[in-house]
Design a protein around this motif. Structure first.
Motif, PDB file in Angstrom:
ATOM      1  N   ALA A 277     -36.138   6.320 -24.644  1.00 37.14           N
ATOM      2  CA  ALA A 277     -35.261   5.549 -25.523  1.00 37.14           C
ATOM      3  C   ALA A 277     -35.674   5.666 -26.989  1.00 37.14           C
ATOM      4  CB  ALA A 277     -35.246   4.080 -25.099  1.00 37.14           C
ATOM      5  N   LEU A 278     -36.904   6.154 -27.224  1.00 37.01           N
ATOM      6  CA  LEU A 278     -37.378   6.402 -28.584  1.00 37.01           C
ATOM      7  C   LEU A 278     -37.245   7.866 -28.972  1.00 37.01           C
ATOM      8  CD1 LEU A 278     -40.655   4.286 -28.882  1.00 37.01           C
ATOM      9  CD2 LEU A 278     -38.409   3.777 -29.834  1.00 37.01           C
ATOM     10  N   GLY A 279     -36.692   8.675 -28.076  1.00 37.54           N
ATOM     11  CA  GLY A 279     -36.547  10.099 -28.367  1.00 37.54           C
ATOM     12  C   GLY A 279     -37.673  10.955 -27.847  1.00 37.54           C
ATOM     13  N   ALA A 280     -38.480  10.441 -26.898  1.00 36.15           N
ATOM     14  CA  ALA A 280     -39.602  11.203 -26.374  1.00 36.15           C
ATOM     15  C   ALA A 280     -39.128  12.418 -25.589  1.00 36.15           C
ATOM     16  CB  ALA A 280     -40.461  10.314 -25.481  1.00 36.15           C
ATOM     17  N   ASP A 281     -39.878  13.496 -25.707  1.00 34.87           N
ATOM     18  CA  ASP A 281     -39.582  14.719 -24.987  1.00 34.87           C
ATOM     19  C   ASP A 281     -40.177  14.655 -23.580  1.00 34.87           C
ATOM     20  OD1 ASP A 281     -38.500  17.192 -24.588  1.00 34.87           O
ATOM     21  OD2 ASP A 281     -39.765  18.243 -26.038  1.00 34.87           O
ATOM     22  N   LEU A 282     -39.618  15.465 -22.675  1.00 33.18           N
ATOM     23  CA  LEU A 282     -40.094  15.525 -21.294  1.00 33.18           C
ATOM     24  C   LEU A 282     -40.476  16.959 -20.953  1.00 33.18           C
ATOM     25  CD1 LEU A 282     -37.283  13.421 -19.542  1.00 33.18           C
ATOM     26  CD2 LEU A 282     -39.462  12.589 -20.462  1.00 33.18           C
ATOM     27  N   ALA A 283     -41.242  17.112 -19.866  1.00 34.62           N
ATOM     28  CA  ALA A 283     -41.601  18.452 -19.403  1.00 34.62           C
ATOM     29  C   ALA A 283     -41.798  18.453 -17.893  1.00 34.62           C
ATOM     30  CB  ALA A 283     -42.878  18.948 -20.086  1.00 34.62           C
ATOM     31  N   HIS A 284     -41.393  19.549 -17.261  1.00 33.43           N
ATOM     32  CA  HIS A 284     -41.627  19.806 -15.833  1.00 33.43           C
ATOM     33  C   HIS A 284     -41.162  18.663 -14.933  1.00 33.43           C
ATOM     34  CE1 HIS A 284     -43.728  23.270 -17.233  1.00 33.43           C
ATOM     35  NE2 HIS A 284     -44.660  22.556 -17.832  1.00 33.43           N
ATOM     36  N   MET A 285     -40.004  18.127 -15.239  1.00 33.41           N
ATOM     37  CA  MET A 285     -39.490  17.008 -14.460  1.00 33.41           C
ATOM     38  C   MET A 285     -39.103  17.402 -13.033  1.00 33.41           C
ATOM     39  SD  MET A 285     -39.712  14.228 -16.221  1.00 33.41           S
ATOM     40  CE  MET A 285     -38.484  13.049 -15.628  1.00 33.41           C
ATOM     41  N   ASP A 286     -38.981  18.683 -12.766  1.00 35.13           N
ATOM     42  CA  ASP A 286     -38.640  19.131 -11.415  1.00 35.13           C
ATOM     43  C   ASP A 286     -39.868  19.431 -10.565  1.00 35.13           C
ATOM     44  OD1 ASP A 286     -39.397  21.340 -12.906  1.00 35.13           O
ATOM     45  OD2 ASP A 286     -38.009  22.702 -11.896  1.00 35.13           O
ATOM     46  N   ALA A 287     -41.064  19.262 -11.126  1.00 34.01           N
ATOM     47  CA  ALA A 287     -42.294  19.591 -10.397  1.00 34.01           C
ATOM     48  C   ALA A 287     -42.672  18.459  -9.445  1.00 34.01           C
ATOM     49  CB  ALA A 287     -43.435  19.844 -11.378  1.00 34.01           C
ATOM     50  N   SER A 288     -43.235  18.832  -8.292  1.00 32.00           N
ATOM     51  CA  SER A 288     -43.626  17.807  -7.324  1.00 32.00           C
ATOM     52  C   SER A 288     -44.770  18.285  -6.448  1.00 32.00           C
ATOM     53  CB  SER A 288     -42.436  17.416  -6.439  1.00 32.00           C
ATOM     54  OG  SER A 288     -41.941  18.539  -5.735  1.00 32.00           O
ATOM     55  N   GLU A 289     -45.641  17.369  -6.104  1.00 28.04           N
ATOM     56  CA  GLU A 289     -46.619  17.600  -5.052  1.00 28.04           C
ATOM     57  C   GLU A 289     -45.908  17.375  -3.733  1.00 28.04           C
ATOM     58  OE1 GLU A 289     -49.433  16.429  -1.905  1.00 28.04           O
ATOM     59  OE2 GLU A 289     -47.795  15.280  -2.765  1.00 28.04           O
ATOM     60  N   VAL A 290     -46.238  18.175  -2.723  1.00 26.95           N
ATOM     61  CA  VAL A 290     -45.602  18.012  -1.419  1.00 26.95           C
ATOM     62  C   VAL A 290     -46.666  18.017  -0.329  1.00 26.95           C
ATOM     63  CG1 VAL A 290     -43.871  18.860   0.200  1.00 26.95           C
ATOM     64  CG2 VAL A 290     -43.523  19.191  -2.262  1.00 26.95           C
ATOM     65  N   ALA A 291     -46.795  16.901   0.352  1.00 27.23           N
ATOM     66  CA  ALA A 291     -47.723  16.818   1.480  1.00 27.23           C
ATOM     67  C   ALA A 291     -47.072  17.407   2.725  1.00 27.23           C
ATOM     68  CB  ALA A 291     -48.102  15.365   1.734  1.00 27.23           C
ATOM     69  N   PHE A 292     -47.897  17.994   3.585  1.00 25.29           N
ATOM     70  CA  PHE A 292     -47.432  18.582   4.844  1.00 25.29           C
ATOM     71  C   PHE A 292     -48.064  17.785   5.971  1.00 25.29           C
ATOM     72  CE2 PHE A 292     -47.545  22.083   8.095  1.00 25.29           C
ATOM     73  CZ  PHE A 292     -46.176  22.257   8.189  1.00 25.29           C
TER      74      PHE A 292
END
Length: 489
Positions: A277-292
């Motif tokens: 809401a303040l204009g912050a940038d984001l990165a790698h929002m599609d990345a995830s850890e995946v447990a098996f």
């Protein structure tokens, strides 16, 4: 005062402050406590706002691994040689593509000193190595391979060394008082000894900015009542991931819909949304850890095949990598094919995750019969097993590079365990930050007065993952956030 959720509030509209401190930290997990210690050690008055009734967060419930290397005392005691360059080479490959090179360099170069800092804060590490397959040691050993460092393809890219450091804990119970608890307990005690104050049941709502756009505080709800909190020097956001924010999961990581794991419900993305809401940038929002969700002692002794009956991963690698490749590249389709002798050997092997041991779904005398029972196309699984067995007779796996110690021909009787859908995970993306944990605006400039660390930020992981990276970069860059915030004003 009229406030709108998430959108920033003007400091001029606040008539009085309910709380104030030099540095205000939202979240009392690993990033928050590390920030608090460093800020207090720098002479700042520190106030931590925690949503629950006590310190800990997801970190206290975790296995407790901190990913460290370059020649720590534990590595040396256990007879392993490591270097900053080999650590960087491995992490660049395992966590990428898209790794933040500046953060990676700082983290690797500062890894030994960070280990020493944890020890100085009272975190205990036993100088023994656990070398069996598994998510974590079943006893109190302090060092383990936790990223597939000694497995293909990474063992061809960097000299392998175990870097998963786990705090020592007597009678540990996963999810209650395990390695994560033993990490957080001495750190929280250290923070308290430095005069850090904490307010609980604090649900942060939005940030407060002055006329120049500087972040000068927070609005929160405590016991249902709205409260205002002033930060004389800086605000540190450390409230965790967005694994339990359904709308954000659908928008950024749709393959995790309905399958959060290794996280807590308080991880709702609040810090990310407030900073956005303040204009912050984001990165790698599609990345995830995946447990098996299968015991590595079982699947390392067989072969994992996808819905087409084809192998897709060296079974002796980090189980989180197995999870990622299963969910993200193989439509969440997995079967473990294993013969009776290997299955019985795996079931008898020591493990910390007995709940992940599974009984066979199908058992047959021949692979051809098993293939039919599983409903796979005729010839698909038989070709895979024939290829595997041909080379396994010589202890080799030229297709995927599984180490010879785990390569044995699949005999009879043969079974398959249905592992379709047996994955879950948490998010790795978040706010884009500098090496000093400043939250960056979409223009690339730091947002004045605002810092962040932990899983609400995009840390070291850009795509891949290693156990210990969350607690590692959360504590390392949490410390940076505390120092930087204390130096403001």
């Amino acid at each position: 005062m009229n406030t709108t959720p998430i959108r920033p509030v003007a400091a001029a509209d606040i008539e009085s402050w309910d709380f104030e401190a030099d540095v205000v930290i939202a979240g009392y997990g690993i990033a928050g406590v590390s920030a608090a210690i460093e800020a207090a050690d720098a002479g700042a008055e520190v106030l931590v706002l925690e949503r629950t009734g006590g310190w800990g967060g997801a970190a206290a419930l975790a296995g407790g691994f901190v990913y460290l290397g370059g020649g720590t005392a534990v590595q040396k005691s256990c007879g392993f040689t490591d270097s900053v360059e080999e650590m960087k080479n491995f992490l660049r490959a395992a966590l990428g593509p898209g790794v933040d090179e500046a953060k990676l360099t700082d983290y690797c170069e500062g890894s030994v000193a960070h280990f020493d800092w944890l020890v100085e804060c009272g975190v205990p590490f036993k100088h023994t190595f656990w070398g069996e397959p598994g998510w974590k040691p079943p006893a109190d050993d302090g060092l383990q391979y936790t990223g597939g460092e000694n497995s293909a393809p990474f063992n061809t890219l960097a000299v392998p060394a175990p870097r998963g450091h786990v705090p020592q804990m007597d009678n540990k119970k996963s999810g209650e008082k395990g390695g994560g608890y033993m990490l957080m307990k001495p750190l929280s005690e250290k923070a308290e000894s430095l005069g850090v104050r904490a307010e609980y049941d604090m649900r942060v709502q939005t940030l407060v900015t002055d006329a120049d756009g500087r972040v000068v505080g927070l609005v929160a709800k405590q016991y249902g009542k709205e409260v205002t909190v002033r930060a004389r020097r800086g605000v540190v956001l450390a409230t965790g991931s967005f694994a339990y924010n359904d709308a954000m999961i659908e928008a950024y990581v749709p393959r995790l819909i309905g399958r959060p794991a290794a996280s807590i419900e308080e991880h709702d993305g609040a810090s990310i949304r407030m900073a956005q809401a303040l204009g912050a940038d984001l990165a790698h929002m599609d990345a995830s850890e995946v447990a098996f969700f299968c015991d590595p002692q079982l699947f390392v002794r067989g072969i994992l095949v996808n819905g087409r009956g084809q192998r897709y991963v060296p079974e002796d690698t980090y189980p989180g990598r197995v999870g990622q490749l299963t969910l993200l590249q193989n439509d969440n389709q997995a079967f473990l094919v294993i013969d009776e002798a290997a299955y019985e050997e795996g079931m008898a092997a020591p493990t910390a995750t007995e709940q992940l041991r599974r009984t066979p779904t199908w058992v047959c005398e021949t692979v051809e019969e098993l293939e039919a029972e599983m409903g796979l196309p005729e010839g698909a699984l038989t070709a895979t097993v024939a290829m595997y067995n041909r080379h396994a007779a010589n202890g080799a796996d030229p297709l995927l590079g599984k180490k010879s110690e785990w390569v044995k021909p699949i005999g009879s009787p043969v079974a398959a365990i249905d592992l379709r859908g047996m994955t879950g995970g948490f998010t790795l993306g978040g706010l884009k930050t500098s090496v000093d944990s400043e939250v960056l605006h979409v223009t690339g400039e730091p947002i004045p007065g605002l810092f962040a660390a932990g899983r609400c930020t995009s840390g070291l992981s850009a795509w891949g993952y290693c156990s210990g990276i969350s607690l590692g970069d959360g504590s390392f860059f949490g410390r940076r956030a505390g120092k930087a915030a204390a130096a403001e004003g």
